[in-house]
Every structure is written in structure tokens, then in C-alpha cells.
Enzyme design. Structure first.
Site, PDB file in Angstrom:
ATOM      1  N   PRO A  49      59.718  86.653  41.090  1.00 19.02           N
ATOM      2  CA  PRO A  49      61.176  86.558  41.169  1.00 19.02           C
ATOM      3  C   PRO A  49      61.649  86.346  42.602  1.00 19.02           C
ATOM      4  O   PRO A  49      61.335  87.135  43.489  1.00 19.02           O
ATOM      5  CB  PRO A  49      61.650  87.906  40.628  1.00 19.02           C
ATOM      6  CG  PRO A  49      60.484  88.479  39.916  1.00 19.02           C
ATOM      7  CD  PRO A  49      59.278  87.944  40.601  1.00 19.02           C
ATOM      8  N   GLU A  50      62.357  85.267  42.826  1.00 21.38           N
ATOM      9  CA  GLU A  50      63.025  85.015  44.102  1.00 21.38           C
ATOM     10  C   GLU A  50      64.537  85.122  43.859  1.00 21.38           C
ATOM     11  O   GLU A  50      64.956  85.629  42.831  1.00 21.38           O
ATOM     12  CB  GLU A  50      62.643  83.616  44.630  1.00 21.38           C
ATOM     13  CG  GLU A  50      61.139  83.422  44.761  1.00 21.38           C
ATOM     14  CD  GLU A  50      60.740  82.033  45.230  1.00 21.38           C
ATOM     15  OE1 GLU A  50      61.538  81.382  45.915  1.00 21.38           O
ATOM     16  OE2 GLU A  50      59.619  81.603  44.908  1.00 21.38           O
ATOM     17  N   ARG A  95      50.387  80.618  52.422  1.00 21.90           N
ATOM     18  CA  ARG A  95      50.736  80.384  51.013  1.00 21.90           C
ATOM     19  C   ARG A  95      50.362  78.974  50.595  1.00 21.90           C
ATOM     20  O   ARG A  95      50.401  78.040  51.391  1.00 21.90           O
ATOM     21  CB  ARG A  95      52.244  80.548  50.794  1.00 21.90           C
ATOM     22  CG  ARG A  95      52.813  81.813  51.320  1.00 21.90           C
ATOM     23  CD  ARG A  95      53.117  82.787  50.208  1.00 21.90           C
ATOM     24  NE  ARG A  95      53.821  83.939  50.747  1.00 21.90           N
ATOM     25  CZ  ARG A  95      53.191  85.048  51.098  1.00 21.90           C
ATOM     26  NH1 ARG A  95      51.902  85.151  50.979  1.00 21.90           N
ATOM     27  NH2 ARG A  95      53.878  86.067  51.560  1.00 21.90           N
ATOM     28  N   LYS A 121      65.890  89.409  47.652  1.00 16.36           N
ATOM     29  CA  LYS A 121      65.155  89.536  46.387  1.00 16.36           C
ATOM     30  C   LYS A 121      65.268  90.941  45.807  1.00 16.36           C
ATOM     31  O   LYS A 121      64.536  91.299  44.881  1.00 16.36           O
ATOM     32  CB  LYS A 121      63.677  89.194  46.613  1.00 16.36           C
ATOM     33  CG  LYS A 121      63.427  87.783  47.140  1.00 16.36           C
ATOM     34  CD  LYS A 121      61.961  87.564  47.464  1.00 16.36           C
ATOM     35  CE  LYS A 121      61.766  86.314  48.307  1.00 16.36           C
ATOM     36  NZ  LYS A 121      60.387  86.188  48.802  1.00 16.36           N
TER      37      LYS A 121
END
Length: 289
Positions: free
Chosen positions: A2-3, A275, A56
Site C-alpha cells: 500500500p502506497e 529496489r 502511507k
DNA sequence: AGACCCCTGGAC
DNA sequence: GTCCAGGGGTCT
């Protein structure tokens, strides 16, 4: 994962279920999920006055019946309960369930409400966290105190100033929550693609028009995702258990080796800021300086 | 700035 | 069985 758009969607779908309700009981099934010095029992009998998002973080504003309408000076006491914070990290979920629903294997905390509803904090990977908030515990929370501005609160000039003179890579800065709050791997890659900026570009080499474009594209992609109720890659669901739809609109995330939606060249994959990063070598060149 | 760690389900 | 996903803390 979830962002910002996913947490925003959870806050919006949760609000009508829990606003103005009283928390009648709490159950902590995984001790490690609770962070900070205060026990979860501190929120019992508190009223949920609002549900918000910051970066977030999912925030519940809380008020104790005993501390309202008495002495105005009392409610700013450093020990007064003001809310709850949830960070869902990778696999956290917040669901509203009907009365008597039993917890699942991954349920880490349960909030029972005065109308019988049960709000579950589910988190398969146990990375998520809950904190009981008072003015004092907020002051002692470095992540909270360093949290950067909300993307929607910035005008183009203020957005550009976040990157001015910085030597870090653009994607690393976008992901850095103390630079800008709410952007994670998906929306970093998607916004950089839309703006035609290579994720590994040092920030101080990005031109003013490019930064202005990035600001516009970031706000657009965040808004489009919120309108689609977020992106459901693995675990994310709304507070009502529905999947989002924005994963169907990804241009680059999860599309390495597939044709670019603009130029049809194959999308490349690399690692930036630790990432997985997908980008189009033709639309996002690194060599144009 | 980069490496490692936290943790576990799912893909291979 | 091994690897990967990744937000953020911590250490080098």
C-alpha cells in the site's frame, strides 16, 4: 504494498464504517505489531472522530468521552490520547467485518466497536505496525517528525525545491519519505516513466521543465489510482475487501521485457535505490546531459 | 550510498 | 529448496 493511493482508499472506505463509533475492546494477537511505549488498551472507550491518511500512514483520530468538554487546557496534555497510527508496510490490511467474525491466521489486532463491528488488522509478514498516539509519543517518533510534505500540498515551485541541488538519484529521493510522503516503488516508476526521466538521474541534473512535468505526472498518476481504488498486486484490498483496479493501467511496473506503451521498445529492469526498477531506455534516456 | 535485516506466501 | 517481493530501521 500500500502506497498513498491505497492508504487513501482504505481511509475513505473505512470512514463511513467507523467514524463516530466507540472502541469497546481491543485484542493484540501479535505483540510485535504494537510499537511505542503505550499499551493498546489505552484506546478502549475512545470515540473514533475521524479517519485520515498522512503519507502511507492510516490515522484514526480518537477522543475520550471523559476528556471532552471539560477543561480546554487538559486536552493538550502531553499524555492525552489523540489517535492511532497504522503502517501497513508490505502486506498489511485493515478490514471492517460484521459482528462475531473470527480472526484469521494473519490477524494481528482486533478493534471491537460499540455497534458490534470488528476491525481487523491483518498482516501476513508482520512488517506492519500500530502506534498509540499522544502528543508525547508523536514527539518521540522520528519517522513522524521527519515525514516530508504531501504531494498534493505542493505547488510546482515547492515540488522542484525538494530536489534542488541534491546529488541523490531521482528515484531514491522520490522514495525517501522525509523528502516526500507517500510515494513507493510503483508510483515512483510510473511517474518517472510518464515524465521521461531516467530513475538513476542525479537530481541536480534534472531540468526545471522536467521537474515540473514530474510533478504534474505524479499528481495525475496518484489521482488516477485513487479513482480506481488503488492497485492490487498481492495483498492490498480496500476496507471492504474489494481489489483495486489501477494495476491494469501500469505502464512500467511489473512489465520488464514487455513493449513500451509509447515507443514499443522493450522495457528494461535494473536496481535503483535497492529496489527493482523498470523503465524505457528510449523514453527515459540517461545520457542527455 | 549501499548492505543487511525484519517476515512469510507464492512463484519457479 | 531457493529466490523474490519491498518499507523503513540500522549499521558500515
Amino acid at each position: 504494498m500500500p502506497e498513498l493511493p491505497e492508504v487513501e482508499t482504505i481511509a475513505r472506505t473505512l470512514t463511513p464504517c467507523i467514524q463516530h463509533r466507540i472502541i469497546s475492546g481491543v485484542t493484540l494477537l501479535n505483540p510485535g505489531t504494537l510499537q511505542g511505549p503505550l499499551p493498546l488498551e489505552r484506546v478502549e472507550q475512545a470515540t473514533i472522530t475521524g479517519v485520515r491518511r498522512r503519507g502511507k500512514l492510516l490515522l484514526w483520530d480518537l477522543a475520550h468521552a471523559m476528556s471532552t468538554g471539560i477543561e480546554p487546557g487538559m486536552i493538550t496534555d502531553s499524555d492525552t490520547l489523540v489517535g492511532l497510527a497504522f503502517h501497513l508496510k508490505m502486506s498489511g490490511r485493515v478490514f471492517a467485518y460484521p459482528a462475531q467474525t473470527q480472526p484469521g491466521t494473519h490477524t494481528r489486532a482486533i478493534f471491537d466497536l460499540d455497534d458490534g463491528q470488528r476491525i481487523f488488522f491483518d498482516d501476513a509478514r508482520k512488517f506492519g505496525l500500530i502506534r498509540v498516539l499522544t502528543p508525547s509519543t508523536l514527539a518521540d517518533w522520528p519517522f513522524w517528525n521527519k515525514l516530508g510534505p504531501e504531494p498534493f500540498a505542493l505547488d510546482p515551485q515547492a515540488f522542484a525545491r525538494l530536489f534542488a541541488g541534491k546529488r541523490g538519484q531521482m528515484k531514491a529521493l522520490l522514495l525517501n519519505q522525509s523528502v516526500l510522503a507517500g510515494v513507493g516503488n510503483i508510483y515512483a516508476d510510473e511517474s518517472l516513466f510518464r515524465a521521461g526521466i531516467n530513475p538513476a538521474t542525479p537530481a541536480h541534473k534534472v531540468s526545471a521543465p522536467q521537474l515540473q512535468s514530474l510533478h504534474r505526472q505524479l499528481l495525475d498518476v496518484l489521482n488516477e489510482s485513487i479513482n480506481a481504488c488503488g492497485s492490487s498486486i498481492r495483498d492490498y484490498r480496500t476496507a471492504r475487501g474489494d481489489a483495486g483496479a489501477f494495476q491494469n493501467a501500469f505502464c512500467v511496473y511489473g512489465r520488464a521485457g514487455k513493449p513500451c506503451t509509447v515507443c514499443a521498445n522493450l522495457l528494461a529492469i535494473s536496481r535503483v535505490a535497492g529496489r527493482t526498477t523498470v523503465f524505457c531506455p528510449k523514453c527515459q534516456p540517461l545520457d542527455n546531459f
